[in-house]
Write an enzyme that holds these catalytic residues in place. Sequence first.
Site, PDB file in Angstrom:
ATOM      1  N   HIS A  51       0.857  -1.185   0.000  1.00  0.00           N
ATOM      2  CA  HIS A  51       0.000   0.000   0.000  1.00  0.00           C
ATOM      3  C   HIS A  51       0.895   1.237   0.000  1.00  0.00           C
ATOM      4  O   HIS A  51       2.114   1.131   0.192  1.00  0.00           O
ATOM      5  CB  HIS A  51      -0.935   0.005   1.218  1.00  0.00           C
ATOM      6  CG  HIS A  51      -0.236   0.045   2.535  1.00  0.00           C
ATOM      7  ND1 HIS A  51      -0.096  -1.059   3.344  1.00  0.00           N
ATOM      8  CD2 HIS A  51       0.367   1.061   3.195  1.00  0.00           C
ATOM      9  CE1 HIS A  51       0.562  -0.728   4.435  1.00  0.00           C
ATOM     10  NE2 HIS A  51       0.873   0.563   4.374  1.00  0.00           N
TER      11      HIS A  51
HETATM   12  P1  TYD Z   1      -1.658  -2.447   7.553  1.00  0.00           P
HETATM   13  O1  TYD Z   1      -1.279  -1.019   7.760  1.00  0.00           O
HETATM   14  O2  TYD Z   1      -2.237  -2.835   6.212  1.00  0.00           O
HETATM   15  O3  TYD Z   1      -0.378  -3.343   7.891  1.00  0.00           O
HETATM   16  P2  TYD Z   1       0.658  -4.137   6.983  1.00  0.00           P
HETATM   17  O4  TYD Z   1       1.027  -3.272   5.833  1.00  0.00           O
HETATM   18  O5  TYD Z   1       1.808  -4.376   7.908  1.00  0.00           O
HETATM   19  O6  TYD Z   1      -0.001  -5.409   6.590  1.00  0.00           O
HETATM   20  O7  TYD Z   1      -2.652  -2.866   8.698  1.00  0.00           O
HETATM   21  C1  TYD Z   1      -3.081  -4.208   8.863  1.00  0.00           C
HETATM   22  C2  TYD Z   1      -4.436  -4.185   9.564  1.00  0.00           C
HETATM   23  O8  TYD Z   1      -4.320  -3.584  10.847  1.00  0.00           O
HETATM   24  C3  TYD Z   1      -5.484  -3.396   8.799  1.00  0.00           C
HETATM   25  O9  TYD Z   1      -6.717  -4.103   8.911  1.00  0.00           O
HETATM   26  C4  TYD Z   1      -5.606  -2.105   9.556  1.00  0.00           C
HETATM   27  C5  TYD Z   1      -5.195  -2.466  10.961  1.00  0.00           C
HETATM   28  N1  TYD Z   1      -4.513  -1.363  11.641  1.00  0.00           N
HETATM   29  C6  TYD Z   1      -5.176  -0.635  12.612  1.00  0.00           C
HETATM   30  O10 TYD Z   1      -6.354  -0.889  12.934  1.00  0.00           O
HETATM   31  N2  TYD Z   1      -4.525   0.396  13.239  1.00  0.00           N
HETATM   32  C7  TYD Z   1      -3.244   0.720  12.929  1.00  0.00           C
HETATM   33  O11 TYD Z   1      -2.683   1.677  13.515  1.00  0.00           O
HETATM   34  C8  TYD Z   1      -2.570  -0.046  11.915  1.00  0.00           C
HETATM   35  C9  TYD Z   1      -1.153   0.263  11.532  1.00  0.00           C
HETATM   36  C10 TYD Z   1      -3.240  -1.075  11.308  1.00  0.00           C
END
Ligand code: TYD
Length: 131
Positions: A51
């Site tokens: 992303h």
């Molecule tokens: P994401 O930022 O997509 O993490 P990665 O790139 O490491 O896979 O987040 C994964 C999931 O966690 C997504 O459903 C959103 C949730 N999330 C939160 O609820 N709060 C946060 O501060 C973060 C970073 C993620």
Amino acid sequence: MTEPRLIKFDKIGSEEDGFISVANYKKEVPFPINRVYWTYNTNDKINRGNHSHKCLQQVIVAVYGEIRIKFLDKKLKEYVFTLNDPSIGVVVPPGFWRELEFTNNAVLLCLASHEYDELDYIRDFNSFKNG
Ligand code: TYD
């Protein structure tokens, strides 16, 4: 646009006793920190990320293990970093696609400029590229 870049944190201590590193707003971190999160129990070779963020700025540190990160700008220029030293971080400006590969049970620590907001994410690569 500024590019992703490495920063070095002070490393206080000794090989015998271990070390402390500190992230200070302004000194190492170029934005006020409004959120801190970490990922753990990541299986070997697991990929995360995929992303970009519209506004969010981050500093990412592999506080344990090794994390390979590839950032892409909209012209698909690549910025590749291997984080495997807890005294090193990468400053991530807004607008870069990121792909992360975790190895050695790596633990990622992220210092973020803003609270979580799903509307700040671009999770579709074509939307990112063409946006
Ligand atoms: P994401 O930022 O997509 O993490 P990665 O790139 O490491 O896979 O987040 C994964 C999931 O966690 C997504 O459903 C959103 C949730 N999330 C939160 O609820 N709060 C946060 O501060 C973060 C970073 C993620």
